[in-house]
Scaffold this active site. Structure first.
Site, short mmCIF file in Angstrom:
data_model
loop_
_atom_site.label_atom_id
_atom_site.label_comp_id
_atom_site.label_asym_id
_atom_site.label_seq_id
_atom_site.Cartn_x
_atom_site.Cartn_y
_atom_site.Cartn_z
N THR A 13 -29.81 76.92 80.20
CA THR A 13 -31.26 77.23 80.73
C THR A 13 -31.73 78.54 80.47
O THR A 13 -32.97 78.88 80.13
CB THR A 13 -31.45 76.92 82.08
OG1 THR A 13 -31.08 75.63 82.45
CG2 THR A 13 -32.59 77.46 82.82
N SER A 55 -25.54 72.73 78.53
CA SER A 55 -23.92 72.63 78.90
C SER A 55 -23.62 71.11 79.10
O SER A 55 -22.31 71.02 79.16
CB SER A 55 -23.67 73.68 80.00
OG SER A 55 -23.89 73.43 81.15
N THR A 87 -25.31 76.37 83.02
CA THR A 87 -24.74 76.36 84.20
C THR A 87 -23.86 75.33 84.83
O THR A 87 -22.88 75.34 85.49
CB THR A 87 -25.72 77.01 85.46
OG1 THR A 87 -26.60 75.85 85.61
CG2 THR A 87 -26.42 78.17 85.18
N ASP A 88 -24.16 74.17 84.34
CA ASP A 88 -23.68 72.74 84.70
C ASP A 88 -22.08 72.81 84.58
O ASP A 88 -21.41 72.38 85.42
CB ASP A 88 -24.42 71.67 83.99
CG ASP A 88 -25.77 71.45 84.59
OD1 ASP A 88 -26.23 72.13 85.62
OD2 ASP A 88 -26.58 70.50 83.84
N1 ASP Z 1 -28.72 71.73 82.90
C1 ASP Z 1 -28.73 73.41 82.30
C2 ASP Z 1 -27.44 73.55 81.41
O1 ASP Z 1 -26.21 73.52 82.18
C3 ASP Z 1 -28.69 74.06 83.52
C4 ASP Z 1 -28.44 75.61 83.44
O2 ASP Z 1 -28.30 76.13 82.15
O3 ASP Z 1 -28.81 76.36 84.24
O4 ASP Z 1 -27.54 73.67 80.25
#
Ligand code: ASP
Length: 322
Positions: A13, A55, A87-88
């Site tokens: 993100t 991710s 973050t995932d």
């Molecule tokens: N869905 C996104 C990812 O993990 C969430 C993020 O980056 O916060 O790429």
């Protein structure tokens, strides 16, 4: 002396923007370079784009590629490395790096919960704090760190606890390793690090199975039939299972497939407390390996790396037992 820090971007993100009626999507990663003047206030900072993946698309092979580049940069003389990541699955990549990067130099992983054009976007702020942490003398020797929302966490203990809150990264039961203030970073806890593993491509296929009341062994049987190399079970409480899962667990162990037990509780230890059928004591006697201090997704990463080195159950047990 000014520290030399390299930022490696991998997507997530932090490298995305919200499009009109199209959801949040990856942008050209070079947009992140707009933060460089800010980052250069804290260190001699450069940025390179490794890949641009959400991710959930990150694989253990990608983690290996990130680790190889981190090691190369440290060997070239960088004082620290920052990785931006979705973050995932961030905690899995961070723990992978923690296990294979055998260096005193800081490796820091960060990201964002809000994309670049969202109100209150947290990406640039987290990135600045990650560079400040990577350049901080006291960040040395602590393994891979995760920096988010004014906190520094140990890769081993941190987990994503909230789907959307910017304070999502927490270390249950332990709290952060350090706090980031406007003026300094205060580290107030020592770390215990896992043994390092060779930086090799993880080849083992390890399945992660979560336990729930009344489950039987069919998922495990299917995993064994499909040729899995190892199993991580998120068991109940202190490491107990419904009795109907036991025959499949025994089959796996008899076939030489290591079975590692963690708890689906995110606090506390698994141990051989209960002697009833499916209780921890019974499982340990059956050959199940108990693991503490890491959650299921991290135990899976560790078992993949461990299986590159050995399949000996006693050696594996000694690496997971705490
Ligand atoms: N869905 C996104 C990812 O993990 C969430 C993020 O980056 O916060 O790429």
């Amino acid at each position: 002396m000014t520290k030399r820090i390299i930022v490696l971007t991998t997507g997530g993100t932090i490298a995305m923007a919200e499009g009109e009626n199209r959801g949040v999507l990856p942008r050209d990663p070079s947009a992140l370079q707009e933060t460089l003047p800010l980052l250069k206030r804290y260190a001699d900072t450069r940025m390179e784009h490794l890949f641009n993946k959400p991710s959930p698309h990150i694989t253990p092979g990608d983690m290996h590629a990130i680790a190889v580049e981190v090691k190369r940069q440290l060997d070239l003389g960088m004082d620290g490395v920052v990785i931006t990541h979705g973050t995932d699955t961030l905690e899995e990549t961070a723990y992978f790096l923690d296990l294979v990067i055998d260096s005193e130099k800081p490796v820091v992983v960060t990201g964002a919960m809000r994309s670049q054009n969202e109100l209150g976007s947290d990406g640039p702020y987290n990135l600045v704090n990650a560079v400040r942490t990577a350049a901080h003398d006291q960040a040395r020797g602590k393994g891979t760190l995760v920096v988010f929302n004014d906190e520094v966490h140990q890769a081993k203990t941190v987990t994503k606890t909230h789907t959307s809150n910017v304070a999502t990264f927490q270390s249950p039961g332990l709290g952060p390793l350090g706090l980031i203030t406007k003026k300094d970073i205060i580290f107030y806890r020592e770390v215990t690090r896992d043994r390092p593993f060779p930086l090799e491509m993880p080849r083992a296929n390890v399945a992660l199975v979560k336990t729930a009341a009344g489950m039987d062994g069919s998922l495990i049987e299917w995993a064994v039939r499909s040729g899995v190399d190892g199993l991580v079970i998120e068991g109940l409480g202190q490491g107990n299972l419904p009795p109907a899962m036991l025959p499949a667990i025994r089959t796996a162990i008899d076939k030489g497939i290591p079975v590692v037990m963690v708890s689906r509780c995110y606090n506390g230890f698994v141990q051989d407390t209960y002697g009833y059928e499916g209780g921890g004591r019974h499982l340990r006697e059956t050959g199940v390996i108990f693991s503490n201090g890491i959650n299921g997704q991290k135990a899976r990463i560790k078992l993949m790396l461990a299986l590159n080195v050995t399949r000996d159950p006693e050696v594996l047990r000694s690496w997971f037992d705490m």
